[in-house]
Write a protein that holds these residues in place. Sequence first.
Motif, PDB file in Angstrom:
ATOM      1  N   ARG A   3       2.375   1.678  -3.446  1.00 54.01           N
ATOM      2  CA  ARG A   3       1.365   2.175  -4.399  1.00 54.01           C
ATOM      3  C   ARG A   3       1.174   3.675  -4.250  1.00 54.01           C
ATOM      4  O   ARG A   3       1.048   4.398  -5.249  1.00 54.01           O
ATOM      5  CB  ARG A   3       0.046   1.441  -4.180  1.00 54.01           C
ATOM      6  CG  ARG A   3      -1.051   1.833  -5.179  1.00 54.01           C
ATOM      7  CD  ARG A   3      -2.304   1.004  -4.994  1.00 54.01           C
ATOM      8  NE  ARG A   3      -2.083  -0.383  -5.366  1.00 54.01           N
ATOM      9  CZ  ARG A   3      -1.968  -1.379  -4.497  1.00 54.01           C
ATOM     10  NH1 ARG A   3      -2.046  -1.133  -3.188  1.00 54.01           N
ATOM     11  NH2 ARG A   3      -1.773  -2.605  -4.902  1.00 54.01           N
ATOM     12  N   VAL A   4       1.151   4.164  -3.028  1.00 52.98           N
ATOM     13  CA  VAL A   4       1.004   5.610  -2.804  1.00 52.98           C
ATOM     14  C   VAL A   4       2.175   6.361  -3.422  1.00 52.98           C
ATOM     15  O   VAL A   4       1.996   7.373  -4.114  1.00 52.98           O
ATOM     16  CB  VAL A   4       0.895   5.910  -1.295  1.00 52.98           C
ATOM     17  CG1 VAL A   4       1.012   7.411  -1.036  1.00 52.98           C
ATOM     18  CG2 VAL A   4      -0.425   5.385  -0.741  1.00 52.98           C
ATOM     19  N   TRP A   5       3.391   5.879  -3.187  1.00 57.51           N
ATOM     20  CA  TRP A   5       4.563   6.522  -3.773  1.00 57.51           C
ATOM     21  C   TRP A   5       4.500   6.506  -5.296  1.00 57.51           C
ATOM     22  O   TRP A   5       4.873   7.489  -5.948  1.00 57.51           O
ATOM     23  CB  TRP A   5       5.839   5.829  -3.296  1.00 57.51           C
ATOM     24  CG  TRP A   5       6.349   6.310  -1.976  1.00 57.51           C
ATOM     25  CD1 TRP A   5       6.361   5.629  -0.796  1.00 57.51           C
ATOM     26  CD2 TRP A   5       6.917   7.598  -1.698  1.00 57.51           C
ATOM     27  NE1 TRP A   5       6.892   6.395   0.200  1.00 57.51           N
ATOM     28  CE2 TRP A   5       7.260   7.612  -0.322  1.00 57.51           C
ATOM     29  CE3 TRP A   5       7.174   8.721  -2.459  1.00 57.51           C
ATOM     30  CZ2 TRP A   5       7.841   8.716   0.292  1.00 57.51           C
ATOM     31  CZ3 TRP A   5       7.760   9.826  -1.855  1.00 57.51           C
ATOM     32  CH2 TRP A   5       8.085   9.823  -0.502  1.00 57.51           C
TER      33      TRP A   5
ATOM     34  N   TYR B  34       1.819   6.471  -7.208  1.00 56.47           N
ATOM     35  CA  TYR B  34       0.806   7.417  -7.681  1.00 56.47           C
ATOM     36  C   TYR B  34       1.255   8.870  -7.465  1.00 56.47           C
ATOM     37  O   TYR B  34       0.924   9.754  -8.264  1.00 56.47           O
ATOM     38  CB  TYR B  34      -0.531   7.167  -6.984  1.00 56.47           C
ATOM     39  CG  TYR B  34      -1.192   5.867  -7.404  1.00 56.47           C
ATOM     40  CD1 TYR B  34      -0.820   5.216  -8.582  1.00 56.47           C
ATOM     41  CD2 TYR B  34      -2.175   5.282  -6.619  1.00 56.47           C
ATOM     42  CE1 TYR B  34      -1.415   4.043  -8.964  1.00 56.47           C
ATOM     43  CE2 TYR B  34      -2.787   4.091  -7.000  1.00 56.47           C
ATOM     44  CZ  TYR B  34      -2.410   3.476  -8.172  1.00 56.47           C
ATOM     45  OH  TYR B  34      -3.006   2.298  -8.546  1.00 56.47           O
TER      46      TYR B  34
ATOM     47  N   SER C 131       0.833  -1.202   0.000  1.00 57.18           N
ATOM     48  CA  SER C 131       0.000   0.000   0.000  1.00 57.18           C
ATOM     49  C   SER C 131       0.870   1.256   0.000  1.00 57.18           C
ATOM     50  O   SER C 131       0.555   2.243  -0.679  1.00 57.18           O
ATOM     51  CB  SER C 131      -0.934   0.003   1.210  1.00 57.18           C
ATOM     52  OG  SER C 131      -0.185  -0.103   2.426  1.00 57.18           O
ATOM     53  N   THR C 132       1.967   1.229   0.738  1.00 54.66           N
ATOM     54  CA  THR C 132       2.885   2.368   0.750  1.00 54.66           C
ATOM     55  C   THR C 132       3.559   2.546  -0.593  1.00 54.66           C
ATOM     56  O   THR C 132       3.688   3.673  -1.103  1.00 54.66           O
ATOM     57  CB  THR C 132       3.965   2.170   1.834  1.00 54.66           C
ATOM     58  OG1 THR C 132       3.333   1.973   3.108  1.00 54.66           O
ATOM     59  CG2 THR C 132       4.890   3.375   1.909  1.00 54.66           C
TER      60      THR C 132
END
Length: 277
Positions: free
Chosen positions: A127-129, A131, A124-125
Amino acid sequence: MTYGQQPGARRPDGAQPYGAAPQYSMYGDPNQGAGAMRPDAGGVYTIQPTAVTERAEHVSMTRAYGEMTIALVLTGLVAIVTQMTGLYMRFIAATGALGVWLPMIVEVGIAIYLGMRVMNMRSSTARVWFYVYAALMGFSLSVIFSAYSITTIGYAFLISAVFYFALTMFGLTTKANMLKAGPVLLIGLVVLIVTQVVLMFVAPTNTMLKVVAAIGVVLFAGMTIYDAQFTKRVFAQYASQGPEMIKRVSILCALNLYLDFINMFLYILQLLGLSRD
């Protein structure tokens, strides 16, 4: 084997000798994992991927290309909004020359950080980076609306999408091992970057720029095929390590695929050459 027959003696049908250990061969790449064993002619057993294995690889590939598509959509939306609001121009006016280089430096830093740390962080981390990186890229790419017409940008995107899809299908279906071309592609990328840096300090002609852009298209066409095969190979290697690891690998592969498309699009856009200048 019946009593009275010597081990290793050839059977009457010419098949495997009595008492000999069965022969095995791995179907495809040995890193793809075991599947169901099927006997071949002559007593040779071939380990073939099961339907479950093939479906798992298909789902993983779909995840990677899905992440890439979401990032591309995010980049496009941010670029359009930034252009409509004039945010990038106000940013440049407020920061000066630093504002031109700062986004690019941050983008390179995020890409390097993700490449080095993605396998050790939560999916999840990562993926945030990813995006955030895509959004920042859209912020920087908003300047193309000032340099090229909407029609030219649209044509470049359409050509890039069709070309990228064809190259990806070729990479995933060809039996040729394109991963062997990795060192050549890396050298080509370094030469291309050095050439573009040099051109920043000279007055290049339109012909020189077109040649560099054409080389860039060819190079990233090769990178697209390479990364398609790399994505398939790496998913096969990590297939047995759980869904969390697959999600991390998906982000890493999606980043590579995303960069291939963005660079190809920019070089095709430059080749079309309908600059407002």
